[in-house]
Design a protein around this motif. Structure first.
Motif, PDB file in Angstrom:
ATOM      1  N   ILE A   1      -2.297  -5.767   2.844  1.00 16.64           N
ATOM      2  CA  ILE A   1      -3.886  -4.810   2.114  1.00 16.64           C
ATOM      3  C   ILE A   1      -3.831  -2.652   3.252  1.00 16.64           C
ATOM      4  O   ILE A   1      -3.941  -1.681   2.517  1.00 16.64           O
ATOM      5  CB  ILE A   1      -5.128  -5.241   2.006  1.00 16.64           C
ATOM      6  CG1 ILE A   1      -5.049  -6.559   1.546  1.00 16.64           C
ATOM      7  CG2 ILE A   1      -6.168  -4.088   2.209  1.00 16.64           C
ATOM      8  CD1 ILE A   1      -5.879  -7.529   1.351  1.00 16.64           C
TER       9      ILE A   1
ATOM     10  N   LEU B   1      -5.244   0.317   2.373  1.00 11.15           N
ATOM     11  CA  LEU B   1      -6.565   0.616   1.622  1.00 11.15           C
ATOM     12  C   LEU B   1      -7.751  -0.108   2.870  1.00 11.15           C
ATOM     13  O   LEU B   1      -8.878  -0.039   2.389  1.00 11.15           O
ATOM     14  CB  LEU B   1      -6.333  -1.162   0.661  1.00 11.15           C
ATOM     15  CG  LEU B   1      -5.738  -0.624  -0.876  1.00 11.15           C
ATOM     16  CD1 LEU B   1      -6.235  -1.927  -1.267  1.00 11.15           C
ATOM     17  CD2 LEU B   1      -6.714   0.608  -0.953  1.00 11.15           C
TER      18      LEU B   1
ATOM     19  N   GLU C   1       1.418  -1.997  -6.786  1.00 12.78           N
ATOM     20  CA  GLU C   1       2.250  -1.347  -6.561  1.00 12.78           C
ATOM     21  C   GLU C   1       3.061  -1.106  -4.549  1.00 12.78           C
ATOM     22  O   GLU C   1       4.980  -0.532  -5.271  1.00 12.78           O
ATOM     23  CB  GLU C   1       2.023  -0.202  -6.012  1.00 12.78           C
ATOM     24  CG  GLU C   1       1.052  -0.127  -8.308  1.00 12.78           C
ATOM     25  CD  GLU C   1      -0.311   0.956  -8.215  1.00 12.78           C
ATOM     26  OE1 GLU C   1      -0.970   1.229  -9.880  1.00 12.78           O
ATOM     27  OE2 GLU C   1      -0.368   1.765  -7.427  1.00 12.78           O
ATOM     28  N   THR C   2       2.551  -1.094  -4.459  1.00 16.23           N
ATOM     29  CA  THR C   2       3.251  -0.516  -2.657  1.00 16.23           C
ATOM     30  C   THR C   2       4.030  -1.771  -2.052  1.00 16.23           C
ATOM     31  O   THR C   2       5.279  -1.124  -1.726  1.00 16.23           O
ATOM     32  CB  THR C   2       2.091  -0.337  -2.075  1.00 16.23           C
ATOM     33  OG1 THR C   2       1.089  -1.290  -1.811  1.00 16.23           O
ATOM     34  CG2 THR C   2       1.378   1.110  -2.520  1.00 16.23           C
TER      35      THR C   2
ATOM     36  N   ALA D   1      -0.886  -0.369   1.695  1.00 11.61           N
ATOM     37  CA  ALA D   1      -1.553   0.183   1.572  1.00 11.61           C
ATOM     38  C   ALA D   1      -2.276   0.654   1.612  1.00 11.61           C
ATOM     39  O   ALA D   1      -2.652   2.078   0.143  1.00 11.61           O
ATOM     40  CB  ALA D   1      -2.168  -1.140  -0.092  1.00 11.61           C
TER      41      ALA D   1
ATOM     42  N   VAL E   1      -8.431  -3.748  -7.044  1.00  7.22           N
ATOM     43  CA  VAL E   1      -7.792  -2.743  -6.634  1.00  7.22           C
ATOM     44  C   VAL E   1      -7.330  -3.305  -5.455  1.00  7.22           C
ATOM     45  O   VAL E   1      -5.747  -2.090  -5.189  1.00  7.22           O
ATOM     46  CB  VAL E   1      -9.056  -1.330  -5.652  1.00  7.22           C
ATOM     47  CG1 VAL E   1      -8.359  -0.180  -4.695  1.00  7.22           C
ATOM     48  CG2 VAL E   1      -9.503  -0.760  -7.404  1.00  7.22           C
ATOM     49  N   ILE E   2      -7.452  -4.062  -4.739  1.00  7.42           N
ATOM     50  CA  ILE E   2      -5.892  -4.636  -3.689  1.00  7.42           C
ATOM     51  C   ILE E   2      -4.593  -5.233  -4.058  1.00  7.42           C
ATOM     52  O   ILE E   2      -4.161  -4.998  -4.080  1.00  7.42           O
ATOM     53  CB  ILE E   2      -6.993  -5.725  -2.951  1.00  7.42           C
ATOM     54  CG1 ILE E   2      -7.846  -4.878  -1.830  1.00  7.42           C
ATOM     55  CG2 ILE E   2      -6.212  -5.913  -1.951  1.00  7.42           C
ATOM     56  CD1 ILE E   2      -8.783  -5.677  -1.196  1.00  7.42           C
ATOM     57  N   GLU E   3      -5.641  -5.741  -5.853  1.00 10.24           N
ATOM     58  CA  GLU E   3      -4.581  -6.362  -6.366  1.00 10.24           C
ATOM     59  C   GLU E   3      -3.562  -5.415  -6.483  1.00 10.24           C
ATOM     60  O   GLU E   3      -2.339  -5.699  -6.853  1.00 10.24           O
ATOM     61  CB  GLU E   3      -4.645  -7.198  -7.376  1.00 10.24           C
ATOM     62  CG  GLU E   3      -5.363  -8.628  -7.201  1.00 10.24           C
ATOM     63  CD  GLU E   3      -6.447  -9.424  -8.036  1.00 10.24           C
ATOM     64  OE1 GLU E   3      -7.076 -10.463  -7.536  1.00 10.24           O
ATOM     65  OE2 GLU E   3      -6.736  -8.969  -9.027  1.00 10.24           O
ATOM     66  N   GLN E   4      -3.490  -4.308  -7.197  1.00 10.58           N
ATOM     67  CA  GLN E   4      -3.380  -3.165  -8.255  1.00 10.58           C
ATOM     68  C   GLN E   4      -2.215  -2.880  -7.106  1.00 10.58           C
ATOM     69  O   GLN E   4      -0.737  -2.875  -7.099  1.00 10.58           O
ATOM     70  CB  GLN E   4      -4.632  -2.166  -9.000  1.00 10.58           C
ATOM     71  CG  GLN E   4      -3.091  -1.931  -9.407  1.00 10.58           C
ATOM     72  CD  GLN E   4      -4.108  -0.637 -10.539  1.00 10.58           C
ATOM     73  OE1 GLN E   4      -5.700  -0.681 -10.962  1.00 10.58           O
ATOM     74  NE2 GLN E   4      -3.524   0.435 -10.926  1.00 10.58           N
ATOM     75  N   ARG E   5      -3.400  -2.401  -5.961  1.00 10.02           N
ATOM     76  CA  ARG E   5      -2.195  -1.278  -4.822  1.00 10.02           C
ATOM     77  C   ARG E   5      -1.318  -2.361  -4.175  1.00 10.02           C
ATOM     78  O   ARG E   5      -0.118  -1.210  -3.281  1.00 10.02           O
ATOM     79  CB  ARG E   5      -3.352  -0.245  -3.947  1.00 10.02           C
ATOM     80  CG  ARG E   5      -4.156   0.546  -4.730  1.00 10.02           C
ATOM     81  CD  ARG E   5      -3.282   1.601  -4.737  1.00 10.02           C
ATOM     82  NE  ARG E   5      -3.237   2.689  -3.251  1.00 10.02           N
ATOM     83  CZ  ARG E   5      -4.288   3.168  -2.911  1.00 10.02           C
ATOM     84  NH1 ARG E   5      -5.597   2.695  -3.588  1.00 10.02           N
ATOM     85  NH2 ARG E   5      -3.816   3.593  -2.268  1.00 10.02           N
ATOM     86  N   VAL E   6      -1.571  -3.099  -4.068  1.00  3.99           N
ATOM     87  CA  VAL E   6      -0.449  -3.977  -3.180  1.00  3.99           C
ATOM     88  C   VAL E   6       0.837  -4.484  -4.362  1.00  3.99           C
ATOM     89  O   VAL E   6       1.781  -3.902  -3.488  1.00  3.99           O
ATOM     90  CB  VAL E   6      -1.602  -5.460  -2.649  1.00  3.99           C
ATOM     91  CG1 VAL E   6      -0.107  -6.595  -1.800  1.00  3.99           C
ATOM     92  CG2 VAL E   6      -2.267  -4.889  -1.558  1.00  3.99           C
TER      93      VAL E   6
END
Ligand SMILES: Cc1cc2nc3c(=O)[nH]c(=O)nc-3n(C[C@H](O)[C@H](O)[C@H](O)COP(=O)(O)OP(=O)(O)OC[C@H]3O[C@@H](n4cnc5c(N)ncnc54)[C@H](O)[C@@H]3O)c2cc1C
Length: 315
Positions: A248, A253, A295-296, A251, A288-293
């Protein structure tokens, strides 16, 4: 609103305490969430079994609420029956010798207080539990743990209410795993109590461990903020060598806000309620966390926190 007259008549006949339209906020460590249509507090396993027996033929959504320290309740609350065990706090000593203690703990006992009581008797193995909030039943189903210890290490048997009957599972039948058990996967298994076996320890060493764990918490976790602990489980070694908070953080966040909810700057696998957050704010940060982690780092984080109620409209 659903017609609960049959249910309330049943609760009155069995003398099981209940309330209508009760706000669940104060029953959660996040201090978030709407109300339950009906909130019942059975006082022993037999009342829990009778209630389950009744529910077999009643078309009513039901949720079992422990200490509310590992969940997020929707702002719209829960349209159905919330059952909150109220079996008391006291451990029942089954056998005690100079070197071993065998004890039964009711599901409704507060987990940290239970850890303190057993430790004060001079038996080792529950020091870590003094730092984990919630009811004891919740800590069993979650196989709660920290600092290299898990509850499964001391459990010998778990008493469960299922299909209106009381059944006992030996430790090796509970399928305990990291933050998981058979009971977490099967919502029809309600933990009523568990038997533990502990070895005698040195009193000073037990107290020192409790103090050490407390200090480690203070150093690593958000202070004076409402939360539900870790939002996501740590990935297995096969998936990633990083912990959830590291993914996290990587990413970008840390400290990100949605309304009054925040991905904690102190420990970014915690989301904190800075005072006026809504459940929907927390839920949006989780997405947001699920999506960004993903992706990254390519990792699909698994939720540790349980969602209760309807989040299809956002929360
Ligand atoms: C600040 C903070 C720190 C935390 N640190 C840790 C930690 O280090 N390690 C850790 O493991 N956890 C930690 N947690 C998470 C949480 O405290 C534990 O998972 C706790 O054991 C959950 O118990 P509970 O009674 O609050 O469960 P709840 O939040 O009430 O419920 C969680 C789930 O358990 C189910 N459940 C509850 N009671 C029963 C029962 N008797 N029978 C069947 N199902 C039941 C509920 O239906 C729900 O699905 C932390 C939480 C906070 C707020």
């Amino acid at each position: 609103m659903r017609d609960y007259r049959e249910l309330t008549a049943f609760l009155e006949k069995k003398q099981i305490p209940y309330q209508l339209s009760l706000s669940l906020r104060e029953y959660t460590t996040f201090r978030l969430g709407g109300s339950a249509d009906v909130f019942a507090t059975p006082r022993h396993a037999d009342e829990l079994a009778a209630l389950q027996q009744y529910l077999k033929t009643a078309d009513i959504p039901v949720f079992l609420l422990g200490g509310g320290s590992n969940l997020l309740i929707a702002d719209s609350g829960f349209r159905g029956l919330v059952v909150h065990p109220a079996f008391g706090e006291e451990p029942e000593v089954l056998h005690r010798s100079s070197d071993r203690l065998s004890v039964r703990i009711p599901a409704s006992a507060r987990a940290p207080l239970t850890g303190k009581k057993i430790s004060a008797l001079g038996f080792a193995g529950l020091e870590f539990l003094t730092t984990i909030p919630g009811q004891f039943g919740g800590s069993v189903i979650q196989n709660a743990g920290c600092y290299g210890h898990e509850l499964k290490d001391t459990i010998t048997a778990v008493e469960v209410v299922t299909q209106g009957e009381v059944r006992t599972f030996a430790n090796n039948e509970c399928d305990f795993r990291y933050r998981d058990s058979l009971f977490k996967r099967d919502g029809a298994l309600w933990v009523a109590s568990a038997n533990l076996e502990l070895a005698a320890g040195d009193g000073a060493a037990i107290s020192a461990r409790i103090e050490d764990y407390k200090n480690r918490r203070i150093a690593s976790q958000p202070k004076n903020r409402r939360s539900a602990g870790s939002i996501f489980k740590n990935p297995t070694a096969a998936v990633s060598d990083k912990k959830a908070w590291q993914l996290i953080d990587a990413a970008g966040l840390r400290g990100v806000h949605e309304g009054d909810a925040e991905i904690s700057a102190e420990h970014c696998n915690f989301i904190v309620n800075n005072g006026k957050a809504r459940a929907v704010d927390v839920y949006k940060l989780m997405l947001v966390i699920e999506q960004r982690v993903l992706e990254t780092s390519g990792v699909s984080l698994e939720r540790e926190v349980v969602l209760v109620g309807d989040f299809t409209q956002g929360g």
